[in-house]
Write an enzyme that holds these catalytic residues in place. Structure first.
Site, PDB file in Angstrom:
ATOM      1  N   GLU A  51       0.836  -1.210   0.000  1.00  0.00           N
ATOM      2  CA  GLU A  51       0.000   0.000   0.000  1.00  0.00           C
ATOM      3  C   GLU A  51       0.864   1.250   0.000  1.00  0.00           C
ATOM      4  O   GLU A  51       1.855   1.321   0.746  1.00  0.00           O
ATOM      5  CB  GLU A  51      -0.901  -0.023   1.235  1.00  0.00           C
ATOM      6  CG  GLU A  51      -2.240   0.612   1.025  1.00  0.00           C
ATOM      7  CD  GLU A  51      -3.096  -0.158   0.006  1.00  0.00           C
ATOM      8  OE1 GLU A  51      -3.176   0.275  -1.153  1.00  0.00           O
ATOM      9  OE2 GLU A  51      -3.672  -1.184   0.406  1.00  0.00           O
ATOM     10  N   HIS A  52       0.464   2.211  -0.833  1.00  0.00           N
ATOM     11  CA  HIS A  52       1.203   3.467  -0.977  1.00  0.00           C
ATOM     12  C   HIS A  52       2.637   3.211  -1.430  1.00  0.00           C
ATOM     13  O   HIS A  52       3.573   3.868  -0.955  1.00  0.00           O
ATOM     14  CB  HIS A  52       1.169   4.287   0.326  1.00  0.00           C
ATOM     15  CG  HIS A  52      -0.180   4.922   0.559  1.00  0.00           C
ATOM     16  ND1 HIS A  52      -0.558   6.082  -0.066  1.00  0.00           N
ATOM     17  CD2 HIS A  52      -1.237   4.532   1.313  1.00  0.00           C
ATOM     18  CE1 HIS A  52      -1.794   6.393   0.310  1.00  0.00           C
ATOM     19  NE2 HIS A  52      -2.234   5.467   1.140  1.00  0.00           N
ATOM     20  N   SER A 143     -11.715   1.118  -6.156  1.00  0.00           N
ATOM     21  CA  SER A 143     -11.369   1.559  -7.519  1.00  0.00           C
ATOM     22  C   SER A 143     -12.515   1.525  -8.511  1.00  0.00           C
ATOM     23  O   SER A 143     -12.374   1.008  -9.629  1.00  0.00           O
ATOM     24  CB  SER A 143     -10.209   0.717  -8.061  1.00  0.00           C
ATOM     25  OG  SER A 143      -9.080   0.956  -7.322  1.00  0.00           O
ATOM     26  N   SER A 144     -13.630   2.122  -8.110  1.00  0.00           N
ATOM     27  CA  SER A 144     -14.732   2.239  -9.062  1.00  0.00           C
ATOM     28  C   SER A 144     -14.323   3.119 -10.246  1.00  0.00           C
ATOM     29  O   SER A 144     -14.720   2.857 -11.385  1.00  0.00           O
ATOM     30  CB  SER A 144     -15.963   2.821  -8.374  1.00  0.00           C
ATOM     31  OG  SER A 144     -15.617   4.032  -7.738  1.00  0.00           O
ATOM     32  N   SER A 145     -13.497   4.152  -9.996  1.00  0.00           N
ATOM     33  CA  SER A 145     -13.109   5.022 -11.117  1.00  0.00           C
ATOM     34  C   SER A 145     -12.235   4.276 -12.109  1.00  0.00           C
ATOM     35  O   SER A 145     -12.446   4.392 -13.326  1.00  0.00           O
ATOM     36  CB  SER A 145     -12.369   6.279 -10.681  1.00  0.00           C
ATOM     37  OG  SER A 145     -12.424   6.491  -9.337  1.00  0.00           O
ATOM     38  N   ASP A 202      -4.383   0.593  -9.690  1.00  0.00           N
ATOM     39  CA  ASP A 202      -5.806   0.279  -9.847  1.00  0.00           C
ATOM     40  C   ASP A 202      -6.122  -0.102 -11.289  1.00  0.00           C
ATOM     41  O   ASP A 202      -6.827  -1.077 -11.560  1.00  0.00           O
ATOM     42  CB  ASP A 202      -6.668   1.483  -9.436  1.00  0.00           C
ATOM     43  CG  ASP A 202      -6.294   2.011  -8.063  1.00  0.00           C
ATOM     44  OD1 ASP A 202      -5.639   1.272  -7.315  1.00  0.00           O
ATOM     45  OD2 ASP A 202      -6.664   3.152  -7.745  1.00  0.00           O
ATOM     46  N   TYR A 254      -3.089  12.423   0.481  1.00  0.00           N
ATOM     47  CA  TYR A 254      -2.441  11.536  -0.494  1.00  0.00           C
ATOM     48  C   TYR A 254      -1.299  12.292  -1.180  1.00  0.00           C
ATOM     49  O   TYR A 254      -0.165  11.814  -1.249  1.00  0.00           O
ATOM     50  CB  TYR A 254      -3.483  11.089  -1.515  1.00  0.00           C
ATOM     51  CG  TYR A 254      -3.018  10.045  -2.522  1.00  0.00           C
ATOM     52  CD1 TYR A 254      -3.132   8.690  -2.240  1.00  0.00           C
ATOM     53  CD2 TYR A 254      -2.498  10.421  -3.755  1.00  0.00           C
ATOM     54  CE1 TYR A 254      -2.724   7.736  -3.174  1.00  0.00           C
ATOM     55  CE2 TYR A 254      -2.085   9.477  -4.678  1.00  0.00           C
ATOM     56  CZ  TYR A 254      -2.210   8.137  -4.391  1.00  0.00           C
ATOM     57  OH  TYR A 254      -1.818   7.193  -5.314  1.00  0.00           O
TER      58      TYR A 254
HETATM   59  C1  GLA Z   1      -5.226   4.822  -4.295  1.00  0.00           C
HETATM   60  C2  GLA Z   1      -4.501   5.094  -5.612  1.00  0.00           C
HETATM   61  C3  GLA Z   1      -3.518   3.956  -5.924  1.00  0.00           C
HETATM   62  C4  GLA Z   1      -2.606   3.676  -4.729  1.00  0.00           C
HETATM   63  C5  GLA Z   1      -3.431   3.505  -3.449  1.00  0.00           C
HETATM   64  C6  GLA Z   1      -2.574   3.347  -2.225  1.00  0.00           C
HETATM   65  O1  GLA Z   1      -6.067   3.720  -4.450  1.00  0.00           O
HETATM   66  O2  GLA Z   1      -5.431   5.215  -6.671  1.00  0.00           O
HETATM   67  O3  GLA Z   1      -2.780   4.275  -7.072  1.00  0.00           O
HETATM   68  O4  GLA Z   1      -1.654   4.696  -4.590  1.00  0.00           O
HETATM   69  O5  GLA Z   1      -4.302   4.601  -3.247  1.00  0.00           O
HETATM   70  O6  GLA Z   1      -1.849   2.162  -2.274  1.00  0.00           O
END
Ligand code: GLA
Length: 421
Positions: A51-52, A143-145, A202, A254
């Site tokens: 994550e991140h 990640s609906s977008s 995503d 973010y």
């Molecule tokens: C969001 C972003 C991804 C990723 C995550 C964190 O979902 O769209 O690209 O950075 O946060 O892991």
């Protein structure tokens, strides 16, 4: 809720009620023949670990989930695009020669952005009529977008005459190359047209997902490898718990994290005198530990998370390859602690949900997933403990004004598809 309605499992891995969507198309466009109609569908994702790490060229391990955005469409001979959102009950129209954002139908900007990002491709510009629906919860970190963007790209490319056999292929080098390019175009649409910063995870998950496999993705080279999860054989399921918390803070925080990580990377490169350090994945843990004290404490915490999270992804993949689910699950807990204490992107409700999971027998691992500050946790759970977990997790709003939390068992599915109806 956007894209919430009427989506069910149907055959051929397009997890959408295509008959219902076809009916919508016929009603909206008053066109009762099925001739020349297509359906594209793209899944949301859950990130299992990593994550991140994507925006600093690191490693991630998401799965594509059995919740999709689907588009029934008919290519046109001109350059007009007419979109109807079944969930917003709204029409939006534009011309491919002049693509601007729509203040009245902001949902359509994802589609417009993808059309804009694809306009540099050497393809004939051809419009389409389309109806859109989906069941990926909005704003939950699933990640609906990205799902909408990827389904849009598949529709636009099919309308432009791209060979659907190539678009629909997960096996051929050519098919995978096109999917990679689609993921990049969709990320470009989101970053530059919609104006939301995101990494590549995503869109790649939505394009490359494989049934029963996690996608081990190198976010710098975009090389990826499906890794068999083996959860079904071990009588386990992935459960997602949507806390119902949606935080406006996400995008500013973010962007701040991205900035801090970039600052840290530059400082480490300067301290070591190594200009070839381009991102934190170039920094080994022992090297990081040697320079840690020289960094401002907050920057050091952010960098420590990223360096160790990349290692956790490698170790997770190694553990799963050996069928060691316990080792994998332990890395999930560690990842959560790191996101909470070092990266500071969790929130009390996510922490509470992970703690309740930890206290429930039969839950092997749990962590927050996605950008954080709300959204979902992901849990690896033995089948016989599913009910225990679901009843342990609160079912009524966790904050005044928050949506009702929901828990659901996730299917791990293939990435985006397109086929003739
Ligand atoms: C969001 C972003 C991804 C990723 C995550 C964190 O979902 O769209 O690209 O950075 O946060 O892991």
């Amino acid at each position: 809720m956007l894209f919430q309605a009427k989506v069910k499992e149907v055959a051929e891995q397009v997890a959408v009620d295509s008959k219902w969507l076809l009916q919508q198309f016929q009603d909206v466009f008053e066109s009762y023949s099925k001739d020349g109609l297509w359906i594209s569908a793209a899944p949301g994702r859950v990130n299992l670990i990593g994550e991140h790490t994507d925006y600093s060229g690191g490693f991630v391990f998401p799965v594509a989930i059995g919740h999709n955005v689907a588009i029934v469409f008919r290519p046109r001979t001109d350059r007009i695009v007419r979109l109807y959102s079944c969930d917003y009950r709204q029409m939006s129209e534009f011309c491919l020669d002049e693509i601007g954002t729509s203040p009245d139908a902001p949902w359509s900007n994802f589609f417009r952005g993808v059309a804009w990002a694809l306009s540099g491709w050497e393809l004939p510009k051809r419009g389409l009529d389309a109806v859109i629906s989906g069941d990926v919860p909005i704003g939950a970190g699933l990640s609906s977008s990205a799902a909408f963007e990827v389904a849009s790209a598949f529709a636009l490319l099919t309308a432009a005459g791209t060979d659907p056999a190539i678009l629909d292929s997960f096996e051929s080098e050519c098919g995978l190359k096109v999917r990679r390019e689609i993921a990049l175009a969709c990320q470009k649409a989101e970053n530059l047209f919609v104006g939301v910063s995101c990494g590549i995870m995503d869109q790649m998950a939505s394009c490359m997902g494989r049934t029963g496999h996690g996608i081990y993705l190198d976010c710098r080279s975009l090389e990826h490898e499906p890794v068999r999860l083996g959860f079904d054989d071990a009588d386990m399921k992935i459960v997602v718990y949507d806390t119902g918390i949606r935080r406006g803070l996400v995008s500013s925080e973010y962007n701040r994290r991205r900035q801090e990580v970039e600052t840290g990377t530059k400082m480490i490169a300067d301290i070591l005198g190594q200009s070839d350090i381009r991102s934190l994945r170039d920094v080994e843990l022992s090297t990081f530990e040697a320079v840690r004290e020289m960094l401002p404490p907050e920057v050091a915490r952010r960098c420590e998370h990223v360096v160790k999270e990349n290692e956790r992804v490698w170790n997770s993949v190694a553990a799963l390859r050996q069928g060691d689910l316990l080792a994998f699950a332990n890395l999930m807990w560690e990842s959560h602690e790191s996101l909470r204490d070092l990266y500071e992107v969790s929130c009390p409700e996510l922490d509470m949900a992970v703690k309740l999971a930890f206290e429930t027998g039969g839950v092997l691992g749990a962590r927050m997933t996605g950008a954080g500050f709300g959204g979902c946790t992901v849990n690896l759970v033995r089948n016989d403990a599913l009910n225990d977990l679901i009843s342990a997790l609160p079912g009524s709003p966790l904050r005044p004004g928050a949506s009702e939390p929901r828990a659901f068992v996730i299917d791990v599915v293939d990435g985006a598809r397109v086929s003739e109806l």
